[in-house]
Design an enzyme around this catalytic site. Structure first.
Site, PDB file in Angstrom:
ATOM      1  N   ASP A 376       0.861  -1.179   0.000  1.00 23.74           N
ATOM      2  CA  ASP A 376       0.000   0.000   0.000  1.00 23.74           C
ATOM      3  C   ASP A 376       0.902   1.234   0.000  1.00 23.74           C
ATOM      4  O   ASP A 376       1.566   1.530   1.011  1.00 23.74           O
ATOM      5  CB  ASP A 376      -0.912  -0.028   1.236  1.00 23.74           C
ATOM      6  CG  ASP A 376      -1.975   1.058   1.192  1.00 23.74           C
ATOM      7  OD1 ASP A 376      -1.809   2.027   0.422  1.00 23.74           O
ATOM      8  OD2 ASP A 376      -2.968   0.942   1.939  1.00 23.74           O
ATOM      9  N   HIS A 377       0.899   1.952  -1.092  1.00 25.07           N
ATOM     10  CA  HIS A 377       1.819   3.088  -1.233  1.00 25.07           C
ATOM     11  C   HIS A 377       1.467   4.226  -0.279  1.00 25.07           C
ATOM     12  O   HIS A 377       2.252   5.156  -0.086  1.00 25.07           O
ATOM     13  CB  HIS A 377       1.782   3.592  -2.677  1.00 25.07           C
ATOM     14  CG  HIS A 377       3.103   4.123  -3.166  1.00 25.07           C
ATOM     15  ND1 HIS A 377       4.048   4.670  -2.334  1.00 25.07           N
ATOM     16  CD2 HIS A 377       3.653   4.169  -4.408  1.00 25.07           C
ATOM     17  CE1 HIS A 377       5.088   5.053  -3.031  1.00 25.07           C
ATOM     18  NE2 HIS A 377       4.884   4.751  -4.296  1.00 25.07           N
TER      19      HIS A 377
END
Length: 407
Positions: A376-377
């Site tokens: 998850d950036h």
């Protein structure tokens, strides 16, 4: 006295379940806690024990039908009248929870949640009618055969105009089979779509020289066989993974969107994505860091067997902090796994195969494998994810280091 047993609140937001199999029949004398009925929820299959001793006088929900939480599914004539019906003196732990009655309008039904008999569902499939669009006129809104025929004659089918946003599927009646999206398949569809829509997913792919990993497994196999343990690569990879998760805590974290926090998990419950006939399920190896490699192998084998036989409990599928999906045995080069929400990342491990590798200026045949980390950036930066993966690869490529992590 008659005891009306209602479908209990199984937890995790489960609102209904399909009765898969009754283990008793009307007229049977039963004892408390003996297996009564198997119910399929949208997460797991659950075997529910008898809440009372007595005689089964009426089975209220047939196999294949869907029951709501709080709905009476069986009536038991209790012995001597003790603990009868819904008496308030009944033990709290065994008392089924009754759904709240509200004045709110009912939710729009979906095909998976529609009350209907298997025969009615079959009729709907034959006529190409989408059960989710049919208004039931039977008891408790149950869809009956006439409702389906009426919908068919009015053109309310899966091939009709549809609602805005729906994707219509071209159809050839008589040449297709409609498979209702429900149970575990529906859960997979909903959760993966939500994961894609609500997180910023990026996949980082790298390659590891797995020669030392292969040699270590061969070295440990005799010890495992003496213990009656089947040693695959997965427990070895998880043991290599744990130190990396400890060094890079944001990989073993979750996003608490409501509170606006990133929650760093200082325990290591590893979800293992498992392919079953019912679909992909993710049992969880609890406290993986506290188990040696052989204990880990035993636990993985146990959970995988329970997953494939549909016997997992809710406790066995929840609480993961990081997930590994291993498709190496099936094949393929690499994939981009989807994050198991609300976790921050998921690791895909892929087939180990010999490839030509240049080492010290010479070409050698080495065992290699691809690793794909989807993260998850919002939580991790690309550089952080790349460093984490490199740390994991270092462990896989160093037999001494990997052996030290096995305890």
């Amino acid at each position: 006295m008659d005891y009306e047993f209602r479908l209990p609140d199984i937890g995790e937001g489960v609102a209904e379940g399909e009765v898969l199999k009754w283990m008793v029949k009307e007229g049977d004398k039963i004892t408390e806690d003996q297996p009564l009925v198997e119910v399929m929820t949208d997460k797991v299959n659950v075997q529910i024990p008898a809440p009372r001793s007595g005689v089964v006088t009426r089975i209220m929900v047939k196999e294949g039908d869907v029951a709501k939480v709080g709905q009476t599914i069986v009536v038991i004539k209790t012995e001597g009248g003790a603990g009868a019906t819904t008496a308030p003196s009944a033990p709290q732990a065994q008392e089924p929870q009754i759904p709240r009655v509200t004045s709110a309008p009912p939710a729009q039904p979906s095909a998976a949640g529609v009350l209907a008999s298997p025969a009615t569902r079959r009729l709907a499939r034959e006529l190409g009618v989408d059960m989710g669009t049919v208004k039931g006129t039977g008891p408790q809104g149950r869809v009956v055969d006439d409702d389906v025929r009426r919908a068919s004659s009015q053109g309310s089918s899966s091939h009709a105009a549809g609602t805005p946003g729906q994707v219509l599927v071209a159809s050839q009646p008589g040449k297709e089979e409609l498979v209702p999206l429900r149970g575990i398949r529906k859960t997979i569809a909903d959760r993966l779509l939500k994961s894609q829509q609500t997180t910023a997913q990026v996949t980082h792919v790298d390659e590891a020289d797995a020669t030392e990993l292969v040699l270590l497994r061969e070295e440990l196999k005799p010890m495992a066989e003496k213990r009656g343990v089947k040693l695959t690569y997965l427990p070895l990879l998880i043991k290599a993974l744990i130190p990396a998760l400890k060094e890079f805590p944001y990989v073993n974290s979750a996003m608490d969107e409501q509170a606006g926090n990133i929650v760093l998990k200082k325990y290591y419950n590893i979800g293992i994505a498992t392919d079953t006939e019912q679909g992909l399920v993710v049992p969880v190896v609890k406290d993986a860091d506290s188990k040696d490699v052989f204990a880990l192998a035993v636990e993985i084998d146990r959970l995988a067997a329970r997953a494939r036989s549909g016997q997992l409990t809710l406790e066995e599928v929840r609480g993961s902090t990081f997930t590994v999906t291993n498709v190496g045995a099936i094949g393929g080069l690499f994939a981009t796994p989807i994050i198991n929400m609300p976790e921050a990342a998921i690791l895909g491990t892929h087939k180990i195969t010999k490839r030509a590798v240049v080492r010290d200026g010479k070409i050698e045949a080495r065992d290699t494998m691809f690793l794909s980390l989807t993260f998850d950036h919002r939580i991790l930066d690309g550089a952080y994810a790349a460093r984490f993966t490199s740390r994991l690869i270092d462990a896989i490529q160093d037999r001494t280091r990997l052996r030290a992590a096995l305890q």
